[in-house]
Structures are given as structure tokens and as C-alpha cells.
Design an enzyme around this catalytic site. Structure first.
Site, PDB file in Angstrom:
ATOM      1  N   SER A 265      -6.116 -29.135   8.623  1.00 29.78           N
ATOM      2  CA  SER A 265      -6.033 -29.329   7.140  1.00 29.78           C
ATOM      3  C   SER A 265      -5.180 -30.316   6.895  1.00 29.78           C
ATOM      4  O   SER A 265      -4.178 -31.074   7.558  1.00 29.78           O
ATOM      5  CB  SER A 265      -5.653 -27.800   6.951  1.00 29.78           C
ATOM      6  OG  SER A 265      -4.226 -27.844   7.057  1.00 29.78           O
ATOM      7  N   LYS A 266      -4.935 -30.465   5.413  1.00 29.75           N
ATOM      8  CA  LYS A 266      -4.078 -31.622   4.981  1.00 29.75           C
ATOM      9  C   LYS A 266      -2.690 -30.995   5.272  1.00 29.75           C
ATOM     10  O   LYS A 266      -1.894 -32.081   5.664  1.00 29.75           O
ATOM     11  CB  LYS A 266      -4.339 -31.376   3.472  1.00 29.75           C
ATOM     12  CG  LYS A 266      -3.255 -32.301   2.445  1.00 29.75           C
ATOM     13  CD  LYS A 266      -3.766 -32.068   1.154  1.00 29.75           C
ATOM     14  CE  LYS A 266      -2.533 -32.198   0.320  1.00 29.75           C
ATOM     15  NZ  LYS A 266      -2.648 -31.763  -1.072  1.00 29.75           N
ATOM     16  N   ARG A 267      -2.397 -29.843   5.346  1.00 29.29           N
ATOM     17  CA  ARG A 267      -1.065 -29.515   5.797  1.00 29.29           C
ATOM     18  C   ARG A 267      -0.641 -29.812   6.846  1.00 29.29           C
ATOM     19  O   ARG A 267       0.590 -30.092   7.267  1.00 29.29           O
ATOM     20  CB  ARG A 267      -0.858 -27.961   5.395  1.00 29.29           C
ATOM     21  CG  ARG A 267      -0.415 -27.652   3.805  1.00 29.29           C
ATOM     22  CD  ARG A 267      -0.911 -26.352   3.689  1.00 29.29           C
ATOM     23  NE  ARG A 267      -2.160 -25.711   4.162  1.00 29.29           N
ATOM     24  CZ  ARG A 267      -2.946 -26.020   3.322  1.00 29.29           C
ATOM     25  NH1 ARG A 267      -3.116 -26.816   2.190  1.00 29.29           N
ATOM     26  NH2 ARG A 267      -4.467 -25.464   3.439  1.00 29.29           N
TER      27      ARG A 267
END
Ligand code: GLU
Length: 509
Positions: A265-267
Site C-alpha cells: 500500500s501507499k502507507r
């Protein structure tokens, strides 16, 4: 399903933010497949969810594809015979398809208000089913054209009452298809909710639009990420209801890309310090910047290469592939069905390999861009290429060239004098003074001569070359890094080399 028709594939992003590396891999596999089959690669903008409109996101997708060298054949920009290629501009054509389904009893009008939907979610909530969906258990208790009288429905429609059109999922039927990667896949329709097809604002949802557009744009193969697999039964049913499955594209769902903690994910990127987007993306609402592979210093060649092998291999040990080679070798039956683990260290290895693999002139051109963007005044191509060749083995990212070459173009910003000081003495001071004298008289400024003279003077002063070589490096470079120190002096030239030695002697004295 036919296989003899022209290959037409599509990438169909919703322009809502940064382009994730999984998205670029989908583009790449689509692109390769199209090129291999002499087909068309279409970029369709799926922007029917107006609440998720993000300014700049569409243009950004084009920029990412241009950087990666994966330009579509048909799109909003290129045009083409099947436009418009932006779904919001096709709005008018979807309603008729939804109405057609209602007429055939395969879809229905639903007039439920947000409050009624919320009440349904509370009323039908059980321990086993904490978030009930609008499905065959529920639909006959809601306000829709299945439960209301025909007159009531007519009246509501006449009065323009807010409504949606939902697909009527059959109960307990099996819907299946053959995925090019996963083989036969089937779903029980009882587990799928009655998805909205046409929204209250008249826009289609993704489910209706994707099927109608794949049909109208004559898409032969629909490739997308595995996260869309749960939507497949709805799409297959729509294909069946609307088009009798005729010319339905062949489907393939690509494996997820996994990060250190499950789906990447982006995180993850922010957490582990590596990019997940192709290019820098700034969220226009929050101003938050997420770094991209491009700005981090990845070459598009390396980015393409590492994405290609995230989920595919050619069955040999080969790891480095150019786009051209991939076009020859890629095959859908070697795409894995299980998740592909993204390893940032390995990604950097690909970049390092591509830095070495790229034609020197081309690498030099790109390095020039990096250095000039940093405000350095860079010499002509011939000298820059020589410098690039000297340091390239020491770089992993294109951006590393800044640190690895800046000292060639200006005095080092920082002098690591503390690395010399502890062992500095009178003898070394005298030695370097003699080196300066010698170098001043030099008429043949090249690495070999400089090294020989340096070593001779050291020997005459009973100094081991090793003792004075590190100080020389620090004087010229500023720190303990860089290629062979006399190669550096050769590039710097007489005046600059002497100036830097003198400058450091001043600091030490
Ligand atoms: N609009 C979908 C997306 O944002 C496309 C999925 C598909 O290719 O069917 O990824």
C-alpha cells in the site's frame, strides 16, 4: 469468446491519485500483449465517480506512462475510432443499457433513501453478518420496482424521484469464466450483492461502464489486478444479459504485489522509505507529497524491468530485460497466480544494473538532467561522459550522481577534515607542499604521471603512499569516496587540484 479477432486491450484507471507500481505493471503487461499481437493498447479514463474527482490526476497518469515509455495507441490524447475515451463524456449512452436490463427483469429501480438504507443495515445486522448488503435476502423488503406496484413505480419515475438501478443477482447460480492466469474460476451468485449499475446522478457505476465500454470499444482481452476478481461475477452476468456473452473479452487477473506487510500500500512506502508510485504525486487536497520512482532516481528501463518480473519470468535465469526483449519473450501463461513480493533492495539492484547497461551517451544525457536540476554548471558532453564513466559503478540511483560528481564541478561543500587531522604532522605538510611544487611544473597532466610523481615524492620523504593518499582524496573530494584519486585530479586539472590542496593545507595548518 473468439480468439481470431484483433487484439485490443485496455488500461482503465480511475484518476483519483498516484499511480501505484501495480498499476504500471498492469499497463506493462497490457502493452506487451498488444505489441506482441500487433494489437491496440487503449487508455480509458474511468471517471464516473464524480465524488472522487481529483484535479490533475488524469494528466499525471499520462505523464507516468510517457516516462515509462508505455504510450497508448488510443486515448483522450491520441484519439481513436472508439472515443470518447473518458467515461464522463459517455454518460448519456449507459442509461439505455441499464433500462434494457430493467425491462428484461435483470435489474430494477430502487428508490430507497440513504436513511432507509441505513435502517436496513441496522435491521438485518446479525453476528454472522455484521454488515448486511442489498442482496436477495433484503431486496424484497426494500422500496424498489420488485416490491412496489407498477403504478407506484411509474409515478415515482414521472416525479423524478431519486433512484438507482441495481442488478438483480440470481439466487444460487454459478457464474464462471476461464481466467488466462487462474484457469476456471466460479462464483456463487448468492454471495454477491445487487450492485448499483446506474447512480442517482445518472452516471453509471464502474460495473456497468466497464462492461458497456469493453463491448463498444471491442476489447478482446481485459487484464487487470486481482483486486477486481470479486467484481468479475457481476461483469460476467452483465456480459451475459446485455450481449449474450458474444465477444466477451478473455479475462486475466494479475497477482497482487506484496509489500513487507501484505498487499503493498501507499502507507508501506512511507513506512519503509521506498516509493510506491511511478512519479511524485502531490495530493491536491492535503498537499501531501508521495515520492515516485522517477524522482527517487530510477531509470524507466529499470522500473519496467523490475515490474515485468514481479509476477512473471521467462523460465530461465535471465533477470535483465529491455522493453524490446520483453515484447519478444513475455507470455501470459508464465504470469504467476500467487502474489509477487516487492523487494526494494532488489529494485535498486535492477537500477544499478541498468545504469551500467545504458549506452554511455544516453546515461550522460540523463545525468546532465539530474545535475542541472540541482543547479550545477555541467561541462560539455565529452568531459561529463568521462566523469560519468568514472563514477557509475558507485551509483545505484540516478540521483546518486549528484553526490558522486558534484565535487568535479565545484569545491566540495563539506570537507571531512576530521578524517585527516588525527594523523596529520609536519612531515605530511611538507610532503604536500612539495607535491604542489611538482604539480605546478607538470606539463603532462594525466593520472599516470600524477600518481608516479606523487609516489616518488612520498618515497623520497619516507612516507608510505597509503598514508598520504587518503588526505589527498579528502582534499579533492571532501570525503572518503569517489573513484581513483588521480583520475579525479586529472579531471580537475592543474589549477583546481593545486587550489584544493592549498585550501586544505590552510585549514589544517
Ligand atoms: N477503473 C478500474 C480501476 O480503477 C478498472 C478495473 C478494470 O480494469 O476493469 O482500476
Amino acid at each position: 469468446m473468439t480468439t481470431d479477432k484483433k487484439v485490443r486491450v485496455r488500461f482503465a484507471p480511475s484518476p483519483t491519485g498516484g499511480l501505484h507500481l501495480g498499476g504500471v505493471r498492469t499497463v506493462l503487461y497490457n502493452y506487451l500483449f498488444a505489441r506482441q499481437h500487433g494489437g491496440d493498447f487503449i487508455l480509458r479514463i474511468e471517471d464516473t465517480d464524480q465524488t472522487r474527482f481529483v484535479p490533475g490526476a488524469e494528466e499525471y497518469i499520462f505523464q507516468c506512462l510517457a516516462w515509462a515509455g508505455l504510450e497508448p495507441d488510443e486515448s483522450v490524447k491520441q484519439g481513436g475510432a472508439y472515443g470518447p475515451y473518458r467515461q464522463s463524456e459517455r454518460k448519456e449512452l449507459y442509461r439505455a443499457y441499464a433500462e434494457q436490463l430493467v425491462e428484461k427483469g435483470q435489474a430494477y429501480y430502487a428508490f430507497d433513501t440513504p436513511e432507509e438504507l441505513e435502517r436496513m443495515r441496522q435491521d438485518f445486522k446479525t453476528e454472522q453478518n455484521p454488515s448486511p448488503q442489498y442482496d436477495h435476502h433484503v431486496r424484497d423488503k426494500m422500496r424498489n420496482s420488485l416490491t412496489l406496484s407498477e403504478e407506484e413505480v411509474d409515478r415515482l419515475l414521472r416525479e423524478n424521484t431519486r433512484h438507482v438501478i441495481r442488478i438483480k443477482m440470481p439466487e444460487n447460480e454459478t457464474v464462471g469464466f476461464t481466467d488466462m492466469i487462474r484457469g476456471d474460476v466460479s462464483f456463487n451468485t448468492s454471495l454477491v450483492d445487487d450492485k448499483v449499475l446506474l447512480k442517482a446522478d445518472g452516471m453509471p457505476t464502474y460495473h456497468l461502464a466497464v462492461v458497456v465500454d469493453d463491448h463498444l470499444m471491442k476489447i478482446s482481452h481485459a487484464f487487470r489486478g486481482e483486486e477486481w476478481l470479486p467484481s468479475a461475477p457481476v461483469h460476467i452476468l452483465l456480459w451475459k444479459y446485455l450481449f449474450g456473452l458474444e465477444n466477451m473479452p478473455q479475462w486475466a487477473h494479475f497477482p497482487l504485489i506484496l509489500g513487507p506487510s501484505g498487499k503493498l500500500s501507499k502507507r508501506d512506502g512511507a513506512k519503509y522509505g521506498f516509493p510506491v508510485f511511478a512519479m511524485n504525486w502531490t495530493d491536491p487536497k492535503t498537499g501531501e507529497l508521495t515520492e515516485g520512482f522517477k524522482e527517487k532516481g530510477f531509470l524507466p528501463e529499470a522500473f519496467i524491468n523490475l515490474l515485468a518480473v514481479l509476477g512473471w519470468n521467462d523460465g530461465t535465469e535471465q533477470e535483465l530485460f529491455s522493453l524490446e526483449e520483453l515484447t519478444g519473450k513475455f507470455s501470459m501463461d508464465r504470469v504467476h497466480s500467487s502474489g509477487a513480493k516487492f523487494d526494494y533492495e532488489k529494485a535498486k539492484w535492477y537500477n544499478h544494473e541498468w545504469i551500467k547497461k545504458l549506452a554511455p551517451e544516453e546515461l550522460t544525457r540523463r545525468v546532465r538532467g539530474v545535475l542541472e536540476a540541482k543547479g550545477l554548471s555541467v561541462p560539455d558532453d565529452r568531459l561529463l561522459q568521462h566523469i560519468v564513466e568514472l563514477v557509475k559503478d558507485r551509483t545505484t540511483l540516478l540521483t546518486d550522481f549528484y553526490e558522486q560528481t558534484a565535487y568535479f564541478f565545484r569545491m566540495p561543500e563539506h570537507m571531512d577534515i576530521t578524517a585527516i587531522q588525527p594523523k596529520w604532522n609536519e612531515a605530511k605538510q611538507l610532503f604536500f607542499t612539495e607535491v604542489i611544487r611538482n604539480y605546478e611544473l607538470n606539463t603532462d597532466w594525466n593520472a599516470e604521471v600524477l600518481e608516479n610523481n606523487f609516489k616518488e615524492i612520498a618515497a623520497a620523504n619516507q612516507l608510505k603512499p597509503g598514508e598520504v593518499m587518503l588526505p589527498l582524496r579528502i582534499m579533492l573530494v571532501g570525503g572518503k569516496f569517489g573513484p581513483h584519486v588521480f583520475d579525479i585530479a586529472a579531471v580537475l586539472g592543474k589549477e583546481e587540484t593545486i587550489k584544493r590542496i592549498q585550501h586544505t593545507l590552510g585549514l589544517l595548518g
